[in-house]
Design a protein around this motif. Structure first.
Motif, mmCIF file in Angstrom:
data_model
loop_
_atom_site.group_PDB
_atom_site.id
_atom_site.type_symbol
_atom_site.label_atom_id
_atom_site.label_comp_id
_atom_site.label_asym_id
_atom_site.label_seq_id
_atom_site.Cartn_x
_atom_site.Cartn_y
_atom_site.Cartn_z
ATOM 1 N N UNK A 15 0.836 -1.201 0.000
ATOM 2 C CA UNK A 15 0.000 0.000 0.000
ATOM 3 C C UNK A 15 0.871 1.251 0.000
ATOM 4 N N UNK A 16 0.289 2.332 -0.492
ATOM 5 C CA UNK A 16 0.952 3.641 -0.473
ATOM 6 C C UNK A 16 -0.074 4.677 -0.034
ATOM 7 N N UNK A 17 0.416 5.787 0.479
ATOM 8 C CA UNK A 17 -0.459 6.894 0.869
ATOM 9 C C UNK A 17 -0.524 7.891 -0.276
ATOM 10 N N UNK A 18 -1.741 8.205 -0.717
ATOM 11 C CA UNK A 18 -1.928 9.143 -1.825
ATOM 12 C C UNK A 18 -2.869 10.264 -1.398
ATOM 13 N N UNK A 19 -2.882 11.308 -2.203
ATOM 14 C CA UNK A 19 -3.757 12.450 -1.935
ATOM 15 C C UNK A 19 -4.964 12.396 -2.857
ATOM 16 N N UNK A 20 -6.108 12.670 -2.275
ATOM 17 C CA UNK A 20 -7.341 12.754 -3.049
ATOM 18 C C UNK A 20 -8.064 14.043 -2.686
ATOM 19 N N UNK A 23 -7.588 18.688 0.592
ATOM 20 C CA UNK A 23 -6.825 17.478 0.315
ATOM 21 C C UNK A 23 -6.997 16.485 1.455
ATOM 22 N N UNK A 24 -7.040 15.217 1.126
ATOM 23 C CA UNK A 24 -7.136 14.172 2.136
ATOM 24 C C UNK A 24 -6.162 13.055 1.767
ATOM 25 N N UNK A 25 -5.449 12.550 2.775
ATOM 26 C CA UNK A 25 -4.503 11.454 2.560
ATOM 27 C C UNK A 25 -5.207 10.127 2.807
ATOM 28 N N UNK A 31 -0.022 12.692 -7.958
ATOM 29 C CA UNK A 31 0.734 13.580 -7.080
ATOM 30 C C UNK A 31 0.459 13.207 -5.628
ATOM 31 N N UNK A 32 1.529 12.926 -4.873
ATOM 32 C CA UNK A 32 1.385 12.546 -3.466
ATOM 33 C C UNK A 32 2.015 13.552 -2.512
ATOM 34 N N UNK A 33 2.551 14.632 -3.061
ATOM 35 C CA UNK A 33 3.223 15.642 -2.243
ATOM 36 C C UNK A 33 2.332 16.882 -2.131
ATOM 37 N N UNK A 34 1.941 17.222 -0.902
ATOM 38 C CA UNK A 34 1.071 18.389 -0.700
ATOM 39 C C UNK A 34 1.721 19.679 -1.199
ATOM 40 N N UNK A 35 3.039 19.744 -1.093
ATOM 41 C CA UNK A 35 3.742 20.954 -1.521
ATOM 42 C C UNK A 35 3.550 21.229 -3.010
ATOM 43 N N UNK A 36 3.262 20.168 -3.774
ATOM 44 C CA UNK A 36 3.039 20.337 -5.211
ATOM 45 C C UNK A 36 1.606 20.728 -5.539
ATOM 46 N N UNK A 37 0.741 20.783 -4.524
ATOM 47 C CA UNK A 37 -0.676 21.082 -4.755
ATOM 48 C C UNK A 37 -1.150 22.356 -4.071
ATOM 49 N N UNK A 51 -11.228 12.118 -6.252
ATOM 50 C CA UNK A 51 -10.347 11.989 -7.415
ATOM 51 C C UNK A 51 -8.882 12.153 -7.017
ATOM 52 N N UNK A 52 -8.003 11.491 -7.777
ATOM 53 C CA UNK A 52 -6.569 11.709 -7.621
ATOM 54 C C UNK A 52 -6.192 13.040 -8.277
ATOM 55 N N UNK A 53 -5.017 13.533 -7.940
ATOM 56 C CA UNK A 53 -4.486 14.743 -8.567
ATOM 57 C C UNK A 53 -3.351 14.359 -9.510
ATOM 58 N N UNK A 54 -3.417 14.901 -10.728
ATOM 59 C CA UNK A 54 -2.387 14.670 -11.729
ATOM 60 C C UNK A 54 -1.829 16.025 -12.171
ATOM 61 N N UNK A 55 -0.609 16.059 -12.705
ATOM 62 C CA UNK A 55 -0.006 17.337 -13.119
ATOM 63 C C UNK A 55 -0.879 18.151 -14.066
ATOM 64 N N UNK A 56 -1.611 17.475 -14.968
ATOM 65 C CA UNK A 56 -2.429 18.208 -15.933
ATOM 66 C C UNK A 56 -3.687 18.817 -15.307
ATOM 67 N N UNK A 57 -4.011 18.418 -14.077
ATOM 68 C CA UNK A 57 -5.197 18.964 -13.421
ATOM 69 C C UNK A 57 -4.927 20.231 -12.635
ATOM 70 N N UNK A 58 -3.658 20.546 -12.406
ATOM 71 C CA UNK A 58 -3.311 21.726 -11.609
ATOM 72 C C UNK A 58 -2.274 22.560 -12.343
ATOM 73 N N UNK A 59 -2.187 23.816 -11.989
ATOM 74 C CA UNK A 59 -1.204 24.703 -12.604
ATOM 75 C C UNK A 59 -1.034 25.953 -11.769
ATOM 76 N N UNK A 60 -0.124 26.798 -12.198
ATOM 77 C CA UNK A 60 0.126 28.040 -11.471
ATOM 78 C C UNK A 60 -0.966 29.076 -11.725
ATOM 79 N N UNK A 61 -1.595 28.999 -12.904
ATOM 80 C CA UNK A 61 -2.631 29.967 -13.266
ATOM 81 C C UNK A 61 -3.797 29.241 -13.903
ATOM 82 N N UNK A 62 -4.965 29.880 -13.853
ATOM 83 C CA UNK A 62 -6.125 29.312 -14.541
ATOM 84 C C UNK A 62 -5.992 29.533 -16.048
ATOM 85 N N UNK A 63 -5.666 30.747 -16.449
ATOM 86 C CA UNK A 63 -5.465 31.046 -17.866
ATOM 87 C C UNK A 63 -4.002 31.404 -18.096
#
Length: 237
Positions: free
Chosen positions: A36-41, A57-59, A72-78, A91-103
């Protein structure tokens, strides 16, 4: 050949192979499945454009077998990032779901500053500063009136409203809604007459009160831009 045909030998060989599979391969296979691993949802439904906080976020501990790549399992990245799409609860978090800006950086800053974008038409080449106007420039919008608001004949006048001074240009477009800066570069590179760098519409960064005054001015008179100073706008994706 005689040895291979010996039933006792073949039976023993099968038993050895079965033991190897049972004691060596199967334990490793099930160990991998049971790891098992701990992930963020997402702890809740998160609309697109939301700046993520730790409360969203919930682990959770899940089996590592079959876990999608790139989770993504690191809170610092989210935390502090912006949701690029809606994220459903669980849902899981993936790099394409988050970014520095909306537009992009500029649009996000405009929204945070409670500003608006308003596009106004340019009635003539002179009114739009010919082909010299660039995004980022600071201008004053003058209003030319041929008659008074009550329709009575009067001398034409130019009005410089205080709220229409020092406005920043967001973009400049030609008659085909193409960026005039790009058209100017194409004209310089190809020397082609098909590129049109002359402004026909200008989008300005304004407050709500300035937007109201601009719209009113465009429908009651003619707008003329006065250059104040050169600026630069960078759209960071």
């Amino acid at each position: 050949m005689k040895l291979l045909k010996n039933r006792i030998f073949l039976s023993a060989l099968c038993l050895i192979l079965a033991a190897a599979v049972s004691f060596l391969l199967l334990p490793r296979f099930y160990a991998e499945k049971s790891a098992t691993v701990t992930v963020l949802r997402a702890a809740e439904d998160i609309p697109a454009g939301t700046e993520l906080t730790e409360n969203q976020l919930v682990s959770v501990e899940v089996g590592s077998y079959g876990l999608p790549e790139g989770v993504i399992n690191d809170k610092a990245q989210l935390i502090g990032k912006v949701a690029q799409t809606a994220v459903a609860k669980g849902d899981y978090f993936f790099p394409q779901k988050v970014g520095d800006y909306l537009a992009d950086a500029l649009l996000d800053r405009i929204v945070k500053n409670n500003q608006r974008l308003v596009t106004v038409s340019v009635p003539s080449i002179a009114a739009g500063l010919s082909s010299h106007l660039l995004a980022g420039d600071v201008v004053t919008v003058a209003v030319f009136l041929e008659s008074t608001a009550d329709g009575q004949d009067s001398s034409p006048q130019v009005i410089l409203y205080p709220e229409l001074k020092s406005l920043t240009v967001y973009s400049v477009e030609n008659a085909k809604t193409q960026d005039t800066a790009e058209m100017r570069e194409q004209l310089e590179e190809s020397q082609s007459g098909s590129s049109d760098p002359v402004a026909k519409a200008v989008t300005l960064i304004v407050t709500e009160a300035q937007a109201e005054r601009l719209i009113e001015a465009e429908y009651t008179g003619k707008l003329h831009l006065i250059f104040e100073e050169r600026g630069v706008i960078v759209h960071e994706q």
